[in-house]
Design an enzyme around this catalytic site. Structure first.
Site, PDB file in Angstrom:
ATOM      1  N   HIS A   1      51.346  19.323  84.695  1.00 18.72           N
ATOM      2  CA  HIS A   1      51.030  18.194  84.231  1.00 18.72           C
ATOM      3  C   HIS A   1      52.203  17.002  84.343  1.00 18.72           C
ATOM      4  CE1 HIS A   1      52.895  19.019  80.389  1.00 18.72           C
ATOM      5  NE2 HIS A   1      53.102  17.943  80.244  1.00 18.72           N
TER       6      HIS A   1
ATOM      7  N   ASP B   1      49.152  25.396  83.913  1.00 16.41           N
ATOM      8  CA  ASP B   1      49.731  24.150  83.988  1.00 16.41           C
ATOM      9  C   ASP B   1      51.424  24.425  84.550  1.00 16.41           C
ATOM     10  OD1 ASP B   1      50.519  21.581  83.434  1.00 16.41           O
ATOM     11  OD2 ASP B   1      50.802  21.895  81.032  1.00 16.41           O
TER      12      ASP B   1
ATOM     13  N   SER C   1      58.245  18.323  78.329  1.00 16.99           N
ATOM     14  CA  SER C   1      57.462  19.315  79.390  1.00 16.99           C
ATOM     15  C   SER C   1      58.210  19.938  80.596  1.00 16.99           C
ATOM     16  CB  SER C   1      56.372  18.422  79.927  1.00 16.99           C
ATOM     17  OG  SER C   1      55.394  17.909  78.761  1.00 16.99           O
TER      18      SER C   1
END
Length: 378
Positions: free
Chosen positions: A108, A138, A216
Site C-alpha cells: 500500500h 501487503d 508503513s
C-alpha cells in the site's frame, strides 16, 4: 501513504476465499502512511548501554545496529478528479533486503506510484523501480542502484519463535520524521489483518510499540536487531497511535519476498469456499462435527468442481447465528482442521496445481475428495 479509516474485520475477512464470519470482533484499522496533520514531537536521545540479558541488546544498541538499513520512501502519484489530474505525494518506510539493492516495504506504500524515491540515513536519495508486489500480503519489493556501502541488509528472524511479551523496536518515518525509533513488547500473536485486496494476512504480530502514519513498511525488530515483522496497520479511532499496532510476520515476508525478488510476482493457492468455524461446544448443540462449515462455494473454483455443498440454513446457539446444512470440512491433506485460520494456513502452504485431499462430513457421513488447487484471484 494517505491513511485509510475504513472499518476492517479482524477475523471475518476473505482470505484464499476462506471467510470466518461468526463470532469475530470488528476493529477499526488504518493503514499507516503519512499524515498531513501537525504533530508535536519531543526528541529523545537514545544512548547505548550494556545488554540487559545474554545476547540481548538495549533499544539504543538495536537502533545503532540497524538504522542505516532503514529507508524513507517517497511516492508520487497522479489522481483524476472533476477538476482534472492532480499530483500527490506520500511517504512510507522500508528496509534493505539484500546487497543487490532490493528494498522491502508495504504494497500500500507504493501502490499506483508514478515515481518512487528512497532516502537513506545519510540523506542520499535514489530513484527506485518496482520489482513486484503482492496485495494479498501487503508486501512489495523496490530496487535502487546505490553504493554498496549503503546496502546493509537486515536479517529476518523466525517469527514462529516470537512470544508474547518479547521486547520489540520499530524504526521508520512517522509523519516524515525519518530515523524515528520506538519500543514496546509483543502484545499478542496470531492476529488477522485485512490486506488491501480484502484477503487475510494470518499470524500477524500485535505490538504496543508506537507506530503512526509513515511507519508503513518499516521493520519491527527483536532485541537482537533482527526483523520479526513489517509494520503495516494500526487499530485507532483517532487515526494516531493508540498502542495497538500490527506487523506482517517475518516468516510471511521471507516466503513472499523471495518470490517477488525472483520473478516479480506471487501465486497463492486457492480453494474457493467461504467458511465459518464450528467450535466443539457449538457442534454438539448443532449435531455437527467440530470443524469449519462451508457457507458459500464460489462458482468455477476447485471447491465447486469437487462438489462441495454450502449451508442452507441457520440456527441460533448461545446468541450467535451459525450456518446449518452445509459440508463441514474436518481435514485437509491429512491434517485435522479445527479453525478457519488453520485451513487458510494449510491452503497457503500449497501452490496452485497441487492436488490435496479434503475430508468433510455431510449429513453425518464422512467423505473425502481430491481437489486440484487453483490460483487465487487478485
Amino acid at each position: 501513504m494517505t491513511p485509510r479509516t475504513r472499518s476492517l474485520a479482524v477475523v471475518a475477512a476473505l482470505a484464499a476465499a476462506l471467510v470466518v464470519g461468526v463470532g469475530a470482533g470488528a476493529l477499526a484499522f488504518a493503514v499507516i502512511g503519512n499524515d498531513s496533520g501537525k504533530t508535536v514531537v519531543r526528541e529523545v536521545t537514545v544512548s547505548g548501554s550494556q545488554p540487559t540479558a545474554a545476547g540481548a541488546l538495549t533499544v539504543g544498541q538495536v537502533y545503532d545496529k540497524t538504522y542505516r538499513s532503514v529507508v524513507e520512501i517517497t511516492v508520487d502519484t497522479t489522481t483524476g478528479s472533476a477538476f482534472g489530474q492532480q499530483q500527490q505525494q506520500a511517504q512510507g518506510s522500508g528496509f534493505v533486503y539484500d546487497e543487490n539493492g532490493d528494498i522491502v516495504t508495504n504494497d500500500h506504500v507504493v501502490d499506483g506510484a508514478d515515481s518512487i524515491s528512497v532516502r537513506f540515513w545519510n540523506g542520499a536519495t535514489y530513484k527506485a523501480k518496482l520489482v513486484g508486489s503482492d496485495p494479498s500480503t501487503d508486501l512489495a519489493v523496490i530496487k535502487v542502484s546505490a553504493p554498496a556501502s549503503l546496502l546493509q541488509p537486515l536479517q529476518l528472524a523466525d517469527s514462529s519463535k516470537v512470544a508474547v511479551g518479547d521486547p520489540v523496536v520499530a524504526i521508520g518515518s512517522p509523519f516524515g520524521l525519518e530515523g524515528t525509533v520506538t519500543s514496546g513488547i509483543v502484545s499478542a500473536l496470531h492476529r488477522a489483518m485485512e490486506a488491501p485486496n480484502n484477503f487475510t494476512i494470518n499470524d500477524s504480530i500485535q505490538t504496543d510499540a508506537a507506530i503512526n502514519h509513515g511507519n508503513s513498511g518499516g521493520p519491527l525488530l527483536n532485541d537482537l536487531g533482527q526483523v520479526v515483522g513489517i509494520n503495516a496497520q494500526i487499530d485507532s479511532e483517532s487515526g494516531g497511535s493508540d498502542g495497538v499496532g500490527f506487523a506482517i510476520p517475518s516468516d510471511t515476508v521471507r516466503a513472499i519476498v523471495s518470490q517477488l525478488v525472483q520473478s516479480g510476482k506471487v501465486e497463492h493457492a486457492y480453494l474457493g469456499v467461504q467458511i465459518v468455524a464450528i467450535p466443539s461446544d457449538v457442534a454438539r448443540q448443532l449435531g455437527l462435527p467440530a470443524g469449519v462449515e462451508v457457507t458459500k462455494v464460489v462458482s468455477g473454483t476447485p471447491s465447486d468442481h469437487a462438489g462441495l455443498q454450502a449451508a442452507t440454513g441457520q440456527k441460533l446457539v448461545d446468541g450467535q447465528q451459525y450456518p446449518t446444512g452445509g459440508d463441514v470440512i474436518v481435514g485437509f491433506d491429512g491434517k485435522t482442521v479445527t479453525s478457519a485460520a488453520q485451513l487458510q494456513t494449510l491452503v497457503d502452504s500449497k501452490r496452485p496445481g497441487d492436488k490435496v485431499t479434503v475430508t468433510y462430513v455431510r449429513s453425518g457421513k464422512t467423505k473425502s475428495v481430491t481437489v486440484t488447487l487453483d490460483t487465487r484471484p487478485s
